[in-house]
Design a protein around this motif. Structure first.
Motif, short mmCIF file in Angstrom:
data_model
loop_
_atom_site.label_atom_id
_atom_site.label_comp_id
_atom_site.label_asym_id
_atom_site.label_seq_id
_atom_site.Cartn_x
_atom_site.Cartn_y
_atom_site.Cartn_z
N LEU A 16 0.82 -1.21 0.00
CA LEU A 16 0.00 0.00 0.00
C LEU A 16 0.86 1.27 0.00
O LEU A 16 0.47 2.28 -0.59
N SER A 17 2.02 1.21 0.66
CA SER A 17 2.90 2.39 0.66
C SER A 17 3.37 2.71 -0.75
O SER A 17 3.54 3.89 -1.11
N LEU A 18 3.55 1.69 -1.57
CA LEU A 18 3.96 1.90 -2.95
C LEU A 18 2.79 2.34 -3.81
O LEU A 18 2.96 3.12 -4.76
N VAL A 19 1.59 1.86 -3.49
CA VAL A 19 0.39 2.29 -4.23
C VAL A 19 0.21 3.80 -4.07
O VAL A 19 -0.05 4.52 -5.04
N VAL A 20 0.36 4.30 -2.84
CA VAL A 20 0.20 5.73 -2.58
C VAL A 20 1.34 6.52 -3.20
O VAL A 20 1.19 7.71 -3.51
N LEU A 21 2.49 5.89 -3.43
CA LEU A 21 3.65 6.58 -4.00
C LEU A 21 3.51 6.79 -5.51
O LEU A 21 4.15 7.69 -6.07
N VAL A 22 2.68 6.00 -6.17
CA VAL A 22 2.56 6.05 -7.64
C VAL A 22 2.28 7.46 -8.17
O VAL A 22 2.83 7.85 -9.21
N PRO A 23 1.41 8.29 -7.53
CA PRO A 23 1.17 9.63 -8.08
C PRO A 23 2.44 10.48 -8.25
O PRO A 23 2.48 11.34 -9.14
N PHE A 24 3.46 10.27 -7.41
CA PHE A 24 4.67 11.10 -7.53
C PHE A 24 5.42 10.83 -8.82
O PHE A 24 5.68 11.77 -9.60
N PRO A 25 5.82 9.58 -9.12
CA PRO A 25 6.50 9.37 -10.42
C PRO A 25 5.59 9.66 -11.60
O PRO A 25 6.07 10.00 -12.69
N MET A 26 4.27 9.54 -11.41
CA MET A 26 3.35 9.91 -12.49
C MET A 26 3.46 11.39 -12.81
O MET A 26 3.45 11.80 -13.98
N GLN A 27 3.58 12.24 -11.77
CA GLN A 27 3.75 13.68 -11.99
C GLN A 27 5.08 13.98 -12.68
O GLN A 27 5.16 14.84 -13.56
N LEU A 28 6.12 13.26 -12.28
CA LEU A 28 7.41 13.44 -12.96
C LEU A 28 7.31 13.10 -14.44
O LEU A 28 7.81 13.83 -15.30
N LEU A 29 6.63 12.00 -14.72
CA LEU A 29 6.49 11.57 -16.11
C LEU A 29 5.67 12.56 -16.91
O LEU A 29 5.98 12.85 -18.08
N GLY A 30 4.58 13.07 -16.30
CA GLY A 30 3.76 14.03 -17.02
C GLY A 30 4.46 15.35 -17.29
O GLY A 30 4.24 16.00 -18.30
N ARG A 31 5.36 15.75 -16.39
CA ARG A 31 6.03 17.04 -16.53
C ARG A 31 7.31 16.95 -17.34
O ARG A 31 7.68 17.90 -18.04
N TYR A 32 8.01 15.81 -17.26
CA TYR A 32 9.29 15.67 -17.95
C TYR A 32 9.27 14.44 -18.86
O TYR A 32 10.16 13.59 -18.80
N HIS A 33 8.26 14.39 -19.71
CA HIS A 33 8.08 13.19 -20.55
C HIS A 33 9.18 13.04 -21.60
O HIS A 33 9.32 11.98 -22.21
#
Length: 455
Positions: free
Chosen positions: A101-118
């Motif tokens: 679950l700690s990793l599930v909640v962490l997913v939004p952070f690398p998603m933001q990185l990917l969206g901003r620095y694709h």
């Protein structure tokens, strides 16, 4: 040390499975809702063409949201199926689940990185590496709980255990390939996602789907609720009437799984509605007098508060329709779970679409954005209704076919209204918004008339 102390210190408790299950679903729902918070809306003062250009330019964020939803959603489906058969949870399983679950909640952070620095390979590495570790912990949870039937029924079909272990292994394998390929940017990362899809397809073709049918006596253990048992008996009887054979044990599991699917859906709806209010902020500048505050509140009334109540009404009505539809659903299957996840994906987007609408309510681009999001959410819900009712697939055979046909046709009205409002919004955004309200009000009036006629 006394005998009592020794017994106390050596006691290893089993945890409440239903509480672990409910807590996990709540975390999954929050994580899915959080990924939308990375979407941004430009400051006011731009033109409609600039708003449209900005929304189109943000496609990497939307694509990364889709990827994050696939990662979280697929993990939830594996978690969901595992907890269908787990009969107890020990300390190790609890901590593995918490790490997951700690990793599930962490997913939004690398998603933001990917969206901003694709355009940067490291963003793809961060996202897929997070998904890889998440998949590894999911596979670890499956292997730990099923090893020698540690936390599952001893009589559970060994074919199911083998199939499920392979299914859990596909996720980390695909994301491992994606992580390695991410060094070369988007094309390399895409290879891993292709491997993931192809691997899942081959696994389904090679191993098939194994039903879970434990012995019936295990379902009547002390403290078991009576309602699922009664519903299971009804499912079994109706299946036999329709010429299908569903053992009572399988019917019981189908009955119980539906409760978790509904709880997970309600959690996500609740968080989506709560997130709607986050854009309502107090004044940032200095308020030196009561007149200044009154002026701020008057400016906030339109369009901020009106946009908020519009979004709340639409999300609330979607939940209302979802609630009504599932009143007649008596069991679930894999396609229903997947389709419901797709519907929830669009529901989670509604806070962002509401923010766009409340900031630029007079712009065609804002009205179209909201209409497309709400249309996709209502259309996916209508598709779910068509699936579960066609041929009485997942509903009671005692419901008249004519009633099911009428329900399916009525479910098409909201998505049709939102889709039809798109061309209207190009020339008259306000009229397009009134079209939504008119269609939903008309649907409510018709249902009241139908109910009074039936009564």
């Amino acid at each position: 040390m006394t005998a009592t102390e020794r017994v106390h210190l050596s006691y290893r408790p089993d945890y409440d499975v239903s509480r672990v299950r409910g807590f996990s679903d709540c975390v999954f729902a929050v994580a899915i809702t959080l990924v939308v918070l990375s979407f941004v809306v430009p400051e006011r003062g731009i033109t409609n063409d600039e708003l449209r250009g900005f929304l189109v330019h943000e496609w990497p964020r939307y694509l990364s949201y889709l990827g994050a939803f696939v990662v979280i959603g697929s993990t939830w489906m594996l978690h969901h199926r595992l907890f269908e058969v787990i009969v107890r949870v020990d300390g190790r399983a609890l901590w593995i689940n918490l790490a997951l679950l700690s990793l599930v909640v962490l997913v939004p952070f690398p998603m933001q990185l990917l969206g901003r620095y694709h355009e940067l390979p490291s963003a793809y590495v961060a996202f897929n590496l997070t998904a890889l570790v998440l998949g590894l912990f999911g596979s670890l949870l499956v292997w730990y709980t099923t090893h020698r039937h540690r936390l599952i029924p001893a009589d559970l079909d060994e074919r199911w255990v083998r199939t499920y272990r392979w299914q859990a292994a596909v996720l980390p394998l695909g994301f491992a390939v994606a992580t390695i390929g991410s060094v070369f940017g988007m094309p390399g990362a895409a290879v891993g996602w292709v491997v993931l899809g192809v691997g899942w397809f081959i696994l389904r073709r090679r191993l098939g789907v194994v039903r879970v049918e434990p012995e019936t006596p295990g379902l009547t253990r002390a403290g078991e609720e009576e309602e699922p048992l009664r519903r299971a008996e009804q499912i079994e009887v109706e299946a036999r009437r329709a010429g299908r054979v569903i053992p009572f044990a399988a019917a019981y599991l189908e009955s119980g799984r539906l409760e978790r699917l509904l709880g997970f859906s309600d959690n996500l709806y609740a968080f989506a509605i709560t997130v709607l209010v986050l854009h309502l902020q107090p004044p940032q500048g200095a308020i030196e007098s009561n007149d200044d505050l009154n002026r701020f509140l008057a400016e906030m009334l339109h369009p901020d508060l009106i946009g908020y109540f519009t979004g709340f009404a639409v999300v609330g009505l979607l939940w209302h329709f979802h609630h009504r539809q599932f009143l007649i659903v008596e069991r679930e299957d894999g396609l229903l779970r997947a389709g419901n996840l797709v519907h929830l994906m669009f529901v989670a987007v509604m806070p962002f679409a509401t923010l766009v609408l409340s900031s630029y309510d007079s712009y065609p681009a804002a009205t179209i954005t909201f209409a497309l999001a709400a249309g996709a959410a209502s259309a996916s819900l209508a598709a779910l209704l068509w699936y579960v009712t066609t041929g009485h697939r997942l509903v009671s055979t005692e419901i008249p076919t004519g009633e099911l046909r009428e329900r399916r046709l009525l479910a098409l009205i909201p998505p049709a209204a939102f889709v039809f409002s798109v061309p209207v919004a190009l020339v008259a955004p306000t009229q397009a918004q009134l079209l939504w309200l008119g269609a939903l009000a008309g649907l409510g009036v018709y249902r009241r008339h139908a109910a009074s006629r039936a009564g």
